[in-house]
Design an enzyme around this catalytic site. Structure first.
Site, PDB file in Angstrom:
ATOM      1  CG  HIS A  77      45.147  48.814  -9.996  1.00 26.84           C
ATOM      2  ND1 HIS A  77      44.791  48.950 -11.144  1.00 26.84           N
ATOM      3  CD2 HIS A  77      43.760  48.052  -9.877  1.00 26.84           C
ATOM      4  CE1 HIS A  77      43.424  48.784 -11.796  1.00 26.84           C
ATOM      5  NE2 HIS A  77      43.124  48.118 -10.959  1.00 26.84           N
ATOM      6  CG  HIS A 233      42.249  43.602 -13.627  1.00 25.71           C
ATOM      7  ND1 HIS A 233      43.219  44.346 -13.082  1.00 25.71           N
ATOM      8  CD2 HIS A 233      41.002  44.658 -13.015  1.00 25.71           C
ATOM      9  CE1 HIS A 233      43.383  45.302 -12.346  1.00 25.71           C
ATOM     10  NE2 HIS A 233      41.324  45.471 -12.647  1.00 25.71           N
ATOM     11  CG  ASP A 237      40.723  45.311  -9.028  1.00 26.42           C
ATOM     12  OD1 ASP A 237      41.188  45.987  -9.306  1.00 26.42           O
ATOM     13  OD2 ASP A 237      38.725  45.425 -10.568  1.00 26.42           O
ATOM     14  CG  HIS A 260      36.854  48.476  -7.024  1.00 33.23           C
ATOM     15  ND1 HIS A 260      37.494  48.380  -6.281  1.00 33.23           N
ATOM     16  CD2 HIS A 260      36.495  48.802  -8.319  1.00 33.23           C
ATOM     17  CE1 HIS A 260      38.391  47.970  -7.845  1.00 33.23           C
ATOM     18  NE2 HIS A 260      38.237  48.233  -8.736  1.00 33.23           N
TER      19      HIS A 260
HETATM   20 ZN   LIG Z   1      40.656  47.072 -11.707  1.00 30.84          ZN
END
Ligand SMILES: [Zn+2]
Length: 304
Positions: A77, A233, A237, A260
């Protein structure tokens, strides 16, 4: 000239780590031309961890970096905030392994950067411009970068949950669009997963103050910040994870159901596929064609 930028002055804040639950102090400090973004653990001496794919470590629910046994976690972030407001060079100091989660979004980091102020440096910014598509897929998870004149992101997600069956959004990422449309979007989790996370020693600092929690029929928090806060969001990311290529990207990032692990695997693949991008210098005059920069080493910043 589209100049490299750093902060005007040092600025600090305190918060807790999402997974560790530990209190942590964060400072952002000005850095010189071509320094990049580097993390320092003040509790472990002055060893630096540059924010690049070469230092990726411990990708689970968040993105971690490590070098010479010095690790930093949950960097995504903060990286998204720094790169989206075009901070090329900065020292990030932490006195604990995890970047504070703040309110689960990038908005507090944007606030900090704006409070510190931005300083232009006397050197042109370099961009990684995509000239041929690069893609990875793993089952129904996909991520790709395509040539484009701007940095754009298209993200789509789908879950087996009544509130979150399918969300999709495309956005050209500029400082303004990121600050208004993406930075405030908070991280999210499912109530059914919270217990499992805690049993595994994760999300110990998690609460309704720093994450949107989805119960069986609705969100446990009072309200969402955007109707499609979840996919926003995911864009946040992805922007943060892609920052690990070490340069701002000019291209169209398209991701479906990624996370991720796939974002960061992809960032590494982009750098490896040197025929699919060029490093270009920002044009001196608005509207002029960018100049290609000769690449001696795939990631020059790693020389230091
Ligand atoms: Zn995040």
């Amino acid at each position: 000239m589209d100049a490299q930028r750093t902060l005007r002055r040092r600025i600090s804040c305190a918060g807790i780590g999402l997974h560790s639950g530990n209190k942590v102090n964060l400072s952002l400090k000005p850095a010189p031309i071509d320094y990049g973004i580097r993390f320092r653990r003040t509790d472990l001496g002055r060893c630096e961890v540059p924010a690049t794919v070469q230092n990726l470590a411990g990708i689970q629910l968040a993105t971690g970096l490590a070098r010479n046994e010095v690790s930093v976690e949950t960097v995504e972030h903060l990286l998204a905030a720094l790169t989206s407001v075009s901070i090329d060079n900065v020292i990030v100091e932490l006195n604990s392994p995890e970047v504070p989660i703040m309110d689960g979004s990038a908005a507090p980091f944007i606030y900090l950067i704006h409070e510190a102020g931005i300083k232009r440096l006397q050197a042109p910014r370099k961009y990684l411009k995509i000239v041929r598509p690069v893609a990875i897929s793993r089952g129904d998870k996909r991520i790709a970068l395509y040539p484009s004149d701007h940095f754009k992101v298209t993200y789509s997600i789908s879950y087996d949950h009544p509130l979150l069956r399918h969300q999709s959004r495309t956005l050209r990422i500029t400082e303004e669009s990121f600050v208004d449309e993406i930075a405030p979007a908070r991280t999210f989790t499912f109530l059914k997963d919270v217990e499992m996370l805690r049993q595994n020693g994760l999300a110990l600092g998690g609460s309704l103050e720093n994450a949107v929690v989805l119960g069986e029929t609705g969100v446990l928090n009072n309200a969402l910040r955007f109707e499609d806060e979840f996919v926003r969001h995911k864009i946040l990311d992805a922007v943060g994870d892609l920052a690990l290529v070490g340069y701002p990207v000019i291209g169209h990032l398209v991701a479906h159901r990624a996370g991720h692990a796939l974002h960061t695997e992809f960032a590494a693949k982009v750098l490896e596929e040197m025929h699919s991008w060029r490093l270009v210098e920002a044009p001196a005059e608005p509207g002029a064609v960018p100049v290609s920069v000769p690449v001696k080493h795939p990631i020059p910043r790693l020389a230091t």
